[in-house]
Design a protein around this motif. Sequence first.
Motif, PDB file in Angstrom:
ATOM      1  N   GLY A 154       0.815  -1.210   0.000  1.00  0.00           N
ATOM      2  CA  GLY A 154       0.000   0.000   0.000  1.00  0.00           C
ATOM      3  C   GLY A 154       0.847   1.257   0.000  1.00  0.00           C
ATOM      4  N   GLY A 155       1.949   1.217   0.732  1.00  0.00           N
ATOM      5  CA  GLY A 155       2.850   2.367   0.762  1.00  0.00           C
ATOM      6  C   GLY A 155       3.456   2.648  -0.602  1.00  0.00           C
ATOM      7  N   TYR A 156       3.814   1.593  -1.320  1.00  0.00           N
ATOM      8  CA  TYR A 156       4.387   1.777  -2.658  1.00  0.00           C
ATOM      9  C   TYR A 156       3.323   2.228  -3.657  1.00  0.00           C
ATOM     10  N   ILE A 157       2.125   1.670  -3.545  1.00  0.00           N
ATOM     11  CA  ILE A 157       1.048   2.073  -4.453  1.00  0.00           C
ATOM     12  C   ILE A 157       0.737   3.557  -4.298  1.00  0.00           C
ATOM     13  N   SER A 158       0.858   4.063  -3.068  1.00  0.00           N
ATOM     14  CA  SER A 158       0.576   5.483  -2.836  1.00  0.00           C
ATOM     15  C   SER A 158       1.557   6.398  -3.550  1.00  0.00           C
ATOM     16  N   THR A 159       2.717   5.873  -3.926  1.00  0.00           N
ATOM     17  CA  THR A 159       3.711   6.701  -4.617  1.00  0.00           C
ATOM     18  C   THR A 159       3.506   6.733  -6.132  1.00  0.00           C
ATOM     19  N   LEU A 160       2.504   5.986  -6.618  1.00  0.00           N
ATOM     20  CA  LEU A 160       2.249   5.953  -8.057  1.00  0.00           C
ATOM     21  C   LEU A 160       1.429   7.156  -8.506  1.00  0.00           C
ATOM     22  N   ARG A 161       1.732   7.623  -9.689  1.00  0.00           N
ATOM     23  CA  ARG A 161       0.923   8.666 -10.323  1.00  0.00           C
ATOM     24  C   ARG A 161      -0.392   8.047 -10.820  1.00  0.00           C
ATOM     25  N   PRO A 162      -1.381   8.884 -11.177  1.00  0.00           N
ATOM     26  CA  PRO A 162      -2.561   8.328 -11.833  1.00  0.00           C
ATOM     27  C   PRO A 162      -2.153   7.500 -13.055  1.00  0.00           C
ATOM     28  N   LYS A 163      -2.764   6.335 -13.191  1.00  0.00           N
ATOM     29  CA  LYS A 163      -2.455   5.348 -14.222  1.00  0.00           C
ATOM     30  C   LYS A 163      -1.085   4.690 -14.015  1.00  0.00           C
ATOM     31  N   GLY A 164      -0.501   4.899 -12.851  1.00  0.00           N
ATOM     32  CA  GLY A 164       0.782   4.269 -12.549  1.00  0.00           C
ATOM     33  C   GLY A 164       0.628   2.779 -12.290  1.00  0.00           C
ATOM     34  N   ARG A 165       1.739   2.071 -12.328  1.00  0.00           N
ATOM     35  CA  ARG A 165       1.723   0.608 -12.246  1.00  0.00           C
ATOM     36  C   ARG A 165       2.788   0.109 -11.282  1.00  0.00           C
ATOM     37  N   LEU A 166       2.374  -0.809 -10.383  1.00  0.00           N
ATOM     38  CA  LEU A 166       3.307  -1.583  -9.575  1.00  0.00           C
ATOM     39  C   LEU A 166       3.448  -2.934 -10.250  1.00  0.00           C
ATOM     40  N   HIS A 167       4.656  -3.251 -10.707  1.00  0.00           N
ATOM     41  CA  HIS A 167       4.872  -4.473 -11.477  1.00  0.00           C
ATOM     42  C   HIS A 167       5.846  -5.380 -10.731  1.00  0.00           C
ATOM     43  N   LEU A 168       5.420  -6.612 -10.507  1.00  0.00           N
ATOM     44  CA  LEU A 168       6.224  -7.559  -9.746  1.00  0.00           C
ATOM     45  C   LEU A 168       6.878  -8.588 -10.656  1.00  0.00           C
ATOM     46  N   VAL A 169       8.198  -8.683 -10.560  1.00  0.00           N
ATOM     47  CA  VAL A 169       8.933  -9.734 -11.259  1.00  0.00           C
ATOM     48  C   VAL A 169       9.613 -10.683 -10.276  1.00  0.00           C
ATOM     49  N   GLY A 170       9.576 -10.335  -8.993  1.00  0.00           N
ATOM     50  CA  GLY A 170      10.017 -11.250  -7.944  1.00  0.00           C
ATOM     51  C   GLY A 170       8.857 -12.145  -7.542  1.00  0.00           C
ATOM     52  N   ALA A 171       9.124 -13.418  -7.323  1.00  0.00           N
ATOM     53  CA  ALA A 171       8.064 -14.391  -7.035  1.00  0.00           C
ATOM     54  C   ALA A 171       7.691 -14.349  -5.559  1.00  0.00           C
ATOM     55  N   VAL A 172       6.811 -13.411  -5.206  1.00  0.00           N
ATOM     56  CA  VAL A 172       6.311 -13.313  -3.833  1.00  0.00           C
ATOM     57  C   VAL A 172       5.301 -14.429  -3.602  1.00  0.00           C
ATOM     58  N   LEU A 173       5.534 -15.274  -2.619  1.00  0.00           N
ATOM     59  CA  LEU A 173       4.684 -16.440  -2.410  1.00  0.00           C
ATOM     60  C   LEU A 173       3.474 -16.130  -1.535  1.00  0.00           C
ATOM     61  N   GLU A 174       3.581 -15.104  -0.680  1.00  0.00           N
ATOM     62  CA  GLU A 174       2.464 -14.762   0.194  1.00  0.00           C
ATOM     63  C   GLU A 174       1.411 -13.965  -0.573  1.00  0.00           C
ATOM     64  N   PRO A 175       0.131 -14.154  -0.230  1.00  0.00           N
ATOM     65  CA  PRO A 175      -0.921 -13.337  -0.856  1.00  0.00           C
ATOM     66  C   PRO A 175      -0.676 -11.857  -0.582  1.00  0.00           C
ATOM     67  N   MET A 176      -0.974 -11.031  -1.567  1.00  0.00           N
ATOM     68  CA  MET A 176      -0.767  -9.593  -1.428  1.00  0.00           C
ATOM     69  C   MET A 176      -2.026  -8.934  -0.876  1.00  0.00           C
ATOM     70  N   LYS A 177      -1.839  -8.083   0.143  1.00  0.00           N
ATOM     71  CA  LYS A 177      -2.949  -7.336   0.725  1.00  0.00           C
ATOM     72  C   LYS A 177      -2.958  -5.945   0.101  1.00  0.00           C
ATOM     73  N   ILE A 178      -3.965  -5.687  -0.744  1.00  0.00           N
ATOM     74  CA  ILE A 178      -4.021  -4.445  -1.513  1.00  0.00           C
ATOM     75  C   ILE A 178      -5.418  -3.850  -1.414  1.00  0.00           C
ATOM     76  N   SER A 179      -5.478  -2.554  -1.228  1.00  0.00           N
ATOM     77  CA  SER A 179      -6.751  -1.848  -1.213  1.00  0.00           C
ATOM     78  C   SER A 179      -7.175  -1.522  -2.643  1.00  0.00           C
ATOM     79  N   VAL A 180      -8.333  -2.035  -3.038  1.00  0.00           N
ATOM     80  CA  VAL A 180      -8.846  -1.730  -4.370  1.00  0.00           C
ATOM     81  C   VAL A 180      -9.111  -0.235  -4.508  1.00  0.00           C
ATOM     82  N   MET A 181      -9.544   0.412  -3.433  1.00  0.00           N
ATOM     83  CA  MET A 181      -9.823   1.841  -3.488  1.00  0.00           C
ATOM     84  C   MET A 181      -8.568   2.634  -3.826  1.00  0.00           C
ATOM     85  N   ALA A 182      -7.412   2.177  -3.334  1.00  0.00           N
ATOM     86  CA  ALA A 182      -6.157   2.868  -3.636  1.00  0.00           C
ATOM     87  C   ALA A 182      -5.815   2.774  -5.120  1.00  0.00           C
TER      88      ALA A 182
END
Length: 333
Positions: free
Chosen positions: A242-270
């Motif tokens: 969530g902290g990283y998503i907050s640093t994105l501009r409108p239409k910005g993208r968080l892109h993962l290429v590391g294989a994170v095994l745990e489920p990601m907790k993300i706010s859809v509203m963000a």
Amino acid sequence: MIKAYAAFEPGGELKPFEYDPGPLGDHDVEIEVDYCGICHSDLSMLNNEWGITQYPFVPGHEVAGRISAVGKHVNKFSIGDRVGLGWHSSYCNECNTCMEGDHNLCRDAQGTIVGRHGGFADKVRAQAASVVKLPDTLSSESAGPLFCGGITVFNPIVQFDLKPTARVGVIGIGGLGHMAVQFLNKWGCEVTAFTSSEAKRTEALELGAHRTLDSRDKDALKASAGYFDLIISTVNVELDWGGYISTLRPKGRLHLVGAVLEPMKISVMALMGGQRSVSSSPVGSPAVIAQMLEFAARHRIEPKVEVFPMADVNAAIDRLENGSPRYRVVLKR
């Protein structure tokens, strides 16, 4: 017979191993291995973390070598050509995905070390379509890691048509991240390296980052709200997404290429408010790999490597698993 190094149980020591590869397929090539990088995926497969490893297991999917034999229907290579082989060793070459050029997304693609023997060997075989020729100016010693780690971070640059004016952050300045910083710098982007290590901060700036940001400093993250067009995460651990998503501009993208095994907790509203997105991708197609190699050769981009003799393969694996290599470990045959 092909001479290799194989593990015979999960997490087992690699020992000399020979196997008969059988007749060379009509559409296949045989590569005499000169160098082979060691990737964290090799460790995951060695330890059967994904539950798909078959033993005896020969790791190695970052191969740089020379063509030593070609199948009777192979016309694109000649004996002696310098080539590389990455995560995939074959594709169906018939499905819509392959026909559209996205071979890396083919449902029937075969992994170089999944159900096959990899490049910790004197030779390795693969479908010619999955093998890419090396540019003359690119060193074989450092080319191998480009075929997995390199293409993993280069692929999203191409897939998302990244503009050279983009502001891009890179999470994790390690085996993948140090290549991402170099590619993005030469692409023309403004590059920010997220790191909490003072040593990595200095190294990131030397590699081409324009600025660094302490990834543990919540105030620094807040000060960068709405700043980035793209953030590429190369780590395989859970973070404050969530902290990283907050640093994105409108239409910005968080892109993962590391294989994170745990489920990601993300706010859809963000995401919804700024039309932001979260995505991920695997390696890249042979066509994009070739484009990456040409780009790397033109801009003199090479992974930083530590080289071990292949006979010292277990020490090399220990260096990657328990040490802090700068930044990729490569075996020399």
